[in-house]
Design an enzyme around this catalytic site. Structure first.
Site, PDB file in Angstrom:
ATOM      1  N   ASP A   1      -2.922   0.462  -5.855  1.00  0.00           N
ATOM      2  CA  ASP A   1      -1.601   0.526  -5.229  1.00  0.00           C
ATOM      3  C   ASP A   1      -0.852  -0.798  -5.334  1.00  0.00           C
ATOM      4  O   ASP A   1       0.352  -0.862  -5.093  1.00  0.00           O
ATOM      5  CB  ASP A   1      -1.721   0.943  -3.760  1.00  0.00           C
ATOM      6  CG  ASP A   1      -2.690   0.075  -2.978  1.00  0.00           C
ATOM      7  OD1 ASP A   1      -3.424  -0.732  -3.583  1.00  0.00           O
ATOM      8  OD2 ASP A   1      -2.730   0.209  -1.732  1.00  0.00           O
TER       9      ASP A   1
ATOM     10  N   THR B   1       0.802  -1.224   0.000  1.00  0.00           N
ATOM     11  CA  THR B   1       0.000   0.000   0.000  1.00  0.00           C
ATOM     12  C   THR B   1       0.836   1.276   0.000  1.00  0.00           C
ATOM     13  O   THR B   1       0.651   2.155  -0.843  1.00  0.00           O
ATOM     14  CB  THR B   1      -0.958   0.002   1.199  1.00  0.00           C
ATOM     15  OG1 THR B   1      -1.847  -1.111   1.073  1.00  0.00           O
ATOM     16  CG2 THR B   1      -1.756   1.289   1.266  1.00  0.00           C
TER      17      THR B   1
ATOM     18  N   HIS C   1      -0.132 -10.022  -0.852  1.00  0.00           N
ATOM     19  CA  HIS C   1       0.527  -9.384  -1.996  1.00  0.00           C
ATOM     20  C   HIS C   1       1.918  -8.953  -1.573  1.00  0.00           C
ATOM     21  O   HIS C   1       2.294  -9.099  -0.410  1.00  0.00           O
ATOM     22  CB  HIS C   1      -0.293  -8.168  -2.460  1.00  0.00           C
ATOM     23  CG  HIS C   1      -0.653  -7.235  -1.351  1.00  0.00           C
ATOM     24  ND1 HIS C   1       0.189  -6.254  -0.891  1.00  0.00           N
ATOM     25  CD2 HIS C   1      -1.775  -7.152  -0.577  1.00  0.00           C
ATOM     26  CE1 HIS C   1      -0.391  -5.605   0.106  1.00  0.00           C
ATOM     27  NE2 HIS C   1      -1.580  -6.129   0.327  1.00  0.00           N
TER      28      HIS C   1
END
Length: 559
Positions: A358, A78, A500
Site C-alpha cells: 500500500d 495505508t 511514509h
C-alpha cells in the site's frame, strides 16, 4: 522502415523476458490479492538469501515481477494505497485522500472507514464505533466481480487493520473482517454493514483463542542473531522500546510484556508488533477459504489479505532493524504455508494471485542523519504559528486557519469571504510564504489544481491525490528526506522508527508480483502503477472496468 525495426526489436525483447506458462481462456477459480503494508520493493531482494523456496522465491520464480511499480499520487498511506489498488484509480476519483482527513462541515477529522450508521459485529463488548466502505466513492474490482456473476462470487477480506479489510472488499463484499483489540480479546469482527452476526466459523475461530496462544510465546530470531548481517545492530538508537523492556533487543517475552499493555487495555494490540500477527491473519484467511467454499466451482471468488505487521514494526523499529527482517522471514513462511494450502484446497494452477504494498517507507531520519544523507524535520506547528502571525499582522487578528495538519491547510472560507478577500490571491500569497519555510519544497493551491492539468512531477502526484470536497485549500510538498512532526523540540538525531506519505521513490516504489493461473513467467523494468492492477484483473476475468478506473491493463501478463 524504422518503425518496422522498432516493433521487431520490441517483440524480441519481450520474448526474452516473458516465457513459460501461456495465458489460458479458463478463468481462475479464485483470485487472491495480497497487500503487504509498508513493503518496499528492495526488501524482496535484501532478505532473499534467507527466504524459503516456497514463499516469495516461488512467486518470483514461477510468476511475473514488475520491478518498477510505483504509486502515482500523494499521499502514500495505508487507506489511500488499498483504495487505489482495488479501484484502479487515484484519490482524486476514489476519494480516500488519507487515513483520515478534515471534514469542514463537522469541523473535525474523520476516519476513512468510520460510519456512525452501523455498529461492530462480533465484539465481546458493545462497540458502536461503526465501520463501512461508504466513504469510498467508486466501486472496486471485487465489486465488479460480484456484479458480473449476479453476486454468486464470494468476496472475503481480512486484515488486522479495519481499513486494510474494508477498502479491498469494496461495497458488496460478503464479509470484511479485522482484528478488534478495543472491545474484544483479539477477536476478528465485522460490521452490521455486511451482516447481522458473525458466521459460525468466525465465532468458532475466535473461540480457539489463537491470539492468546501467539501472545504467550517468546519471540526470538528465526536464525541465530549474528547471521542477520542484512540489518543493523540489534540494540539501536533508531528504534523505539516496547513497554516492559529496557532495550529494543531480542528476545521479546510477550507473555510478560503483555502485562504492561493490559494496564492500558490494549494488550491484544501487541499482536500487531509481533510476526505472529501475520500468522494469525493467514490462519483466518485459510479458514475463510475452507468454510466459505471459495474456489469450489467455476464461479470465480476473491480473497483479499492485507498484512499489517510490517507497517507497525517499521514504525516502531525502522527499516534497518533485526525485528523487521525477522518479520519478513516469518511472513515468507506464512506465504509459503498459504500457497501450499491453496495448491491443495483450490488446486495448483487454479488460482491467480497478485502481491503488492500500500506504500513503501523512508529509512529512519536519524539513520539518514548519522550517515550524512539528506534529511530533516518538517515542523508543522512551526509553520502554522508563523503563518498565523503573518496573517494576523497583515489582515487583523482572526482565526484565518480552520485546520492545519500535515500537508493539508484548510482556510476559514467564511471569514475570508466576509472580509471580501480574494481566495485565489490569498492562496498564492500563503503558498509563497510557506515555500520559504525550512523543509517545504513547494505549496500547491487548489485554485491551480482546478485550473491546471499537470502531467509530470510532484504537482501531478498532488493533483492525483486531491479531491475538491475533502482536500485542503493548499497542499504542501516537503523536501526529499524530510519527515513531518508536530513536536517542535524533536531533534533529528532523536527520531525513532520510520514513516511514509511522500511522493518520493522511497515511499512510492513497491513490489508488484503476479502468480498462478494465466500468468506467464518473466519480469519487466517498465514503469507501471498500482492503479494498473484492477484493470489487469478486469481483462483477465473479462469484467467491466471499475467505474473510476484510469489505470492501464498490463499487457505482459495478458498474453
Amino acid at each position: 522502415m524504422n518503425k518496422i525495426i522498432w516493433i521487431t526489436a520490441a517483440l524480441f525483447i519481450n520474448s526474452i523476458i516473458v516465457f513459460g506458462q501461456e495465458n489460458t481462456s479458463e478463468k481462475p477459480k479464485l483470485v487472491v490479492g495480497i497487500v503487504v503494508d509498508q513493503m518496499r520493493f528492495d526488501q524482496l531482494y535484501k532478505y532473499e538469501d534467507k527466504f524459503s523456496e516456497g514463499g516469495f522465491k516461488r512467486i518470483l520464480k514461477e510468476g511475473f515481477n514488475y520491478k518498477n511499480a510505483h504509486y502515482n499520487h500523494i499521499p502514500t498511506v495505508t487507506a489511500s494505497g488499498h483504495a487505489s489498488v482495488y479501484t484502479g484509480t487515484t484519490p482524486s476519483v476514489h476519494g480516500i485522500i488519507g487515513n483520515s482527513w478534515f471534514d469542514r462541515k463537522l469541523n473535525r477529522e474523520v476516519s476513512n472507514v468510520e460510519d456512525s450508521t452501523v455498529v461492530i459485529v462480533g465484539s465481546q463488548q458493545e462497540n458502536t464505533r461503526g465501520r463501512s466502505p461508504k466513504k469510498l466513492m467508486t466501486p472496486t474490482i471485487s465489486d465488479q466481480l460480484r456484479m458480473r456473476t449476479n453476486f454468486a462470487s464470494k468476496v472475503i477480506s481480512v486484515s488486522l487493520k479495519d481499513r486494510g479489510a474494508i477498502l479491498p472488499g469494496g461495497h458488496t463484499a460478503n464479509g470484511s473482517y479485522w482484528h478488534d483489540f478495543q472491545s474484544s480479546p483479539g477477536y476478528f469482527v465485522s460490521s452490521s454493514y455486511y451482516m447481522d452476526h458473525l458466521p459460525q466459523w468466525v465465532s468458532d475461530f475466535n473461540r480457539q483463542k489463537k491470539q492468546d496462544e501467539y501472545l504467550n510465546t517468546n519471540w526470538n530470531t528465526l536464525y541465530p542473531l549474528e547471521t542477520y548481517t542484512e540489518s543493523g545492530e540489534d540494540d539501536s538508537t533508531f528504534e523505539r522500546t516496547l513497554r516492559g523492556k529496557e532495550k529494543p533487543v531480542f528476545p521479546y517475552n510477550f507473555k510478560e510484556i503483555r502485562k504492561e499493555y493490559r494496564k492500558l487495555k490494549v494488550e491484544y494490540q501487541l499482536i500487531w508488533v509481533s510476526p505472529y500477527g501475520n500468522t494469525l491473519v493467514t490462519d483466518f484467511a485459510m479458514e475463510a477459504v475452507k468454510n466459505e467454499k471459495m474456489g469450489d466451482d467455476k464461479i470465480t471468488d476473491m480473497l483479499n489479505i492485507s498484512y499489517s505487521v510490517p507497517d507497525v514494526v517499521g514504525h516502531t523499529f525502522g527499516l534497518e532493524s533485526v525485528e523487521l527482517q525477522d518479520v519478513y522471514l516469518r511472513l515468507d513462511r506464512d506465504i509459503e504455508k498459504l500457497l501450499s494450502f491453496l495448491d491443495e484446497e483450490v488446486g495448483k494452477g487454479e488460482y491467480t494471485l497478485f502481491l503488492t504494498a500500500d506504500h513503501a517507507a523512508i529509512p529512519v531520519a536519524s539513520y539518514l542523519y548519522k550517515h550524512k544523507l539528506p534529511t530533516g524535520i518538517a515542523r508543522i506547528n512551526n509553520y502554522k504559528d508563523s503563518l498565523e502571525k503573518y496573517l494576523n499582522t497583515k489582515y487583523g487578528e482572526n482565526p484565518w486557519i480552520q485546520h492545519f495538519d500535515g500537508e493539508h491547510l484548510y482556510l476559514n472560507r467564511e471569514l475570508i469571504s466576509a472580509g471580501k478577500l480574494q481566495m485565489e490571491d490569498l492562496q498564492k500569497e500563503i503558498a509563497a510564504f510557506l515555500t520559504d519555510q525550512e523543509g517545504v519544497n513547494m505549496v500547491v493551491t487548489t485554485s491551480d489544481l482546478r485550473s491546471q492539468e499537470y502531467r509530470k512531477g510532484s504537482k501531478e502526484m498532488v493533483q492525483n491525490g486531491y479531491h475538491p470536497k475533502r482536500s485542503g485549500d493548499l497542499i504542501l510538498v516537503f523536501d526529499p528526506g524530510f519527515i513531518q512532526s508536530s513536536n517542535p523540540e524533536l531533534k533529528i538525531n532523536e527520531v525513532k522508527g520510520t514513516t511514509h506519505g511522500s511522493g518520493y521513490a522511497y515511499d512510492t516504489h513497491v513490489p508488484l508480483l503476479w502468480f498462478g493461473a494465466g500468468i506467464p513467467k518473466g519480469e519487466s523494468v517498465r514503469k507501471v502503477s498500482v492503479t494498473d492492477i484492477s484493470p489487469s484483473l478486469a481483462m483477465l476475468l473479462n469484467l467491466q472496468l471499475p467505474s473510476g478506473s484510469n489505470g492501464t491493463p498490463l499487457p505482459e501478463i495478458l498474453r
